[in-house]
Scaffold this active site. Structure first.
Site, short mmCIF file in Angstrom:
data_model
loop_
_atom_site.label_atom_id
_atom_site.label_comp_id
_atom_site.label_asym_id
_atom_site.label_seq_id
_atom_site.Cartn_x
_atom_site.Cartn_y
_atom_site.Cartn_z
N ASP A 1 -8.34 28.26 39.76
CA ASP A 1 -9.39 28.61 40.73
C ASP A 1 -9.96 30.00 40.43
OD1 ASP A 1 -8.68 26.16 42.10
OD2 ASP A 1 -6.87 27.24 42.64
N HIS B 1 -4.35 26.00 47.20
CA HIS B 1 -5.08 25.37 46.09
C HIS B 1 -5.67 24.07 46.65
CE1 HIS B 1 -6.31 23.65 42.37
NE2 HIS B 1 -5.57 22.59 42.60
P1 NAX Z 1 -0.63 12.75 35.32
O1 NAX Z 1 -0.55 11.66 36.35
O2 NAX Z 1 -1.41 12.55 34.08
O3 NAX Z 1 0.84 13.17 34.90
C1 NAX Z 1 1.85 13.39 35.82
C2 NAX Z 1 3.16 13.02 35.13
O4 NAX Z 1 4.21 13.40 36.00
C3 NAX Z 1 3.29 11.53 34.85
O5 NAX Z 1 3.59 11.34 33.47
C4 NAX Z 1 4.46 11.10 35.75
O6 NAX Z 1 5.25 10.08 35.15
C5 NAX Z 1 5.22 12.42 35.87
N1 NAX Z 1 6.10 12.51 37.03
C6 NAX Z 1 5.91 12.00 38.27
N2 NAX Z 1 6.97 12.25 39.04
C7 NAX Z 1 7.85 12.94 38.28
C8 NAX Z 1 9.13 13.49 38.52
N3 NAX Z 1 9.75 13.36 39.72
N4 NAX Z 1 9.75 14.14 37.52
C9 NAX Z 1 9.16 14.28 36.31
N5 NAX Z 1 7.95 13.76 36.01
C10 NAX Z 1 7.31 13.12 37.00
O7 NAX Z 1 -1.13 14.02 36.14
P2 NAX Z 1 -1.76 15.38 35.56
O8 NAX Z 1 -3.21 15.22 35.41
O9 NAX Z 1 -0.95 15.83 34.40
O10 NAX Z 1 -1.54 16.36 36.82
C11 NAX Z 1 -0.26 16.73 37.24
C12 NAX Z 1 -0.33 17.41 38.60
O11 NAX Z 1 -1.12 18.58 38.54
C13 NAX Z 1 -0.98 16.53 39.69
O12 NAX Z 1 -0.20 16.64 40.87
C14 NAX Z 1 -2.32 17.19 39.89
O13 NAX Z 1 -2.83 16.96 41.18
C15 NAX Z 1 -1.96 18.64 39.67
N6 NAX Z 1 -3.06 19.57 39.40
C16 NAX Z 1 -2.92 20.83 39.88
C17 NAX Z 1 -3.86 21.82 39.62
C18 NAX Z 1 -3.68 23.21 40.14
O14 NAX Z 1 -4.58 24.03 39.90
N7 NAX Z 1 -2.61 23.56 40.83
C19 NAX Z 1 -5.09 21.51 38.85
C20 NAX Z 1 -4.97 20.29 38.00
C21 NAX Z 1 -4.21 19.15 38.62
O15 NAX Z 1 -5.07 18.45 39.49
#
Ligand code: NAX
Length: 329
Positions: free
Chosen positions: A161, A189
């Protein structure tokens, strides 16, 4: 060469992971003299673990000189073992028709378990950075489980951000990006976050004077930054990934660089009018690698106070949704 540090990453086979791991292994996060061992943690799902295997093969194929080992696991006790940095990227995404309260609760379970395991097995100097959404509240939940690691070790990412706000100010002013300083993100966020433009400077002058358009700063600027994630989903059909990974590199790099001043979501302790027990974005100055102090000296005008009150309210609502999962005070 220093001894390798251990960096645990959850959600390592996800889209952020795919942009992040190569940057860490190349030295972008911890510097060109700091070898790393990557401890990659995925959900216990066959497809995710197979994809993780592929990512690990690609990491091998890069022949990164700083990469001294790769652990692949779905067991947090293995993945967080002796980790110096725990990067919590994985989270349960919001499904169609899913209520916010259910998302918070489902993620709450994940972050309670991870907080407990990190506290039990990570290195004595462990630091935790949370990206998985809702990042501030997930961070608060993980920290609530720690008895050994103090709450200031747990931070959540608002750096994406900050980076977005910096670029928007530079574009509006027609200035080079590097001319924009001291733009910090306060609060959650989420679209309620507040990019506090009143303290920003462009080319050493107040950004408000350079831009000379308060209506734009209070309206479209705050809105563009707050809703940028949704705009990217609408355009790309997928959420921000490379920019989020880049922001996490910046978040950690700044936290290990003494003197760096940057936006981090930390336990508020009541600063800037936030509830003492929420994790809220605010400016910090890194003191020693991994440690920081909150910069508390910025004065807030009435507009800023109302924006901070709104984002604080949302953080308190999120906290209330998961209150029954938190240890009783
Ligand atoms: P993806 O859905 O591509 O990848 C997430 C991965 O996490 C998947 O491979 C899933 O199998 C794995 N996972 C789920 N539960 C798990 C657990 N208990 N232990 C280990 N692995 C686990 O998501 P992606 O685009 O990589 O985003 C990841 C997270 O970042 C999401 O929650 C998203 O909302 C968040 N974001 C946060 C941002 C920020 O600025 N704070 C910005 C970007 C993003 O939106």
């Amino acid at each position: 060469m220093n001894a390798p540090i251990r960096v645990a990453v959850t959600g390592a086979a996800g889209q952020i992971g795919y942009s992040l791991l190569f940057r860490i292994a190349s030295g972008a996060m911890f510097g060109p003299d700091q070898p790393v061992i990557l401890q990659l943690i995925e959900a216990p799902i066959e497809k995710a673990l197979a994809a993780l295997g592929g990512v690990a093969m690609e990491l091998d194929d890069c022949a990164f000189p700083l990469l001294k080992g790769i652990v692949q696991t779905s067991d947090p006790a293995v993945g967080f073992k002796d980790a110096n940095w725990c990067l919590l990227v994985g989270a349960k995404p919001r499904g169609p028709g899913m209520e916010r309260a259910d998302l918070l609760k489902d993620n709450g379970k994940i972050f309670i378990a991870q907080g407990q395991v990190i506290d039990a097995v990570a290195a004595a100097d462990a630091r935790v950075a949370v990206v998985g959404n809702p990042a501030n509240t997930n961070c608060m939940i993980a920290a609530s489980q720690a008895k050994r690691l103090p709450p200031e070790r747990f931070t959540a990412m608002v750096r994406l951000d900050q980076n977005r706000a910096q670029t928007q100010l530079a574009k509006k002013a027609g200035a080079d990006l590097t001319e924009v300083k001291d733009i910090f993100i306060y609060g959650n966020h989420s679209p309620t976050m507040f990019p506090a433009f009143a303290h920003a400077t462009i080319g050493g002058k107040p950004a408000k004077a350079v831009i000379n358009d308060d209506a734009w700063l209070q309206g479209p600027f705050c809105e563009t930054v707050g809703k940028r994630g949704a705009a990217i989903i609408a355009a790309r059909g997928a959420s921000s990934a490379a920019s989020a990974a880049n922001a996490l590199v910046d978040h950690v790099r700044s936290l290990v660089t003494p003197g760096a001043i940057h936006s981090v979501a930390v336990k508020s302790n009541g600063h800037y009018g936030f509830d003492a027990n929420v994790w809220a974005g605010m400016p910090v100055r890194t003191t020693t690698p991994g440690s920081y102090e909150v910069i508390t000296s910025y004065a807030m005008d009435d507009f800023a106070k109302s924006k901070i009150a709104a984002t604080n309210k949302e953080l308190l609502e999120e906290r209330a949704f998961v209150a029954d999962m938190l240890p009783k005070a």
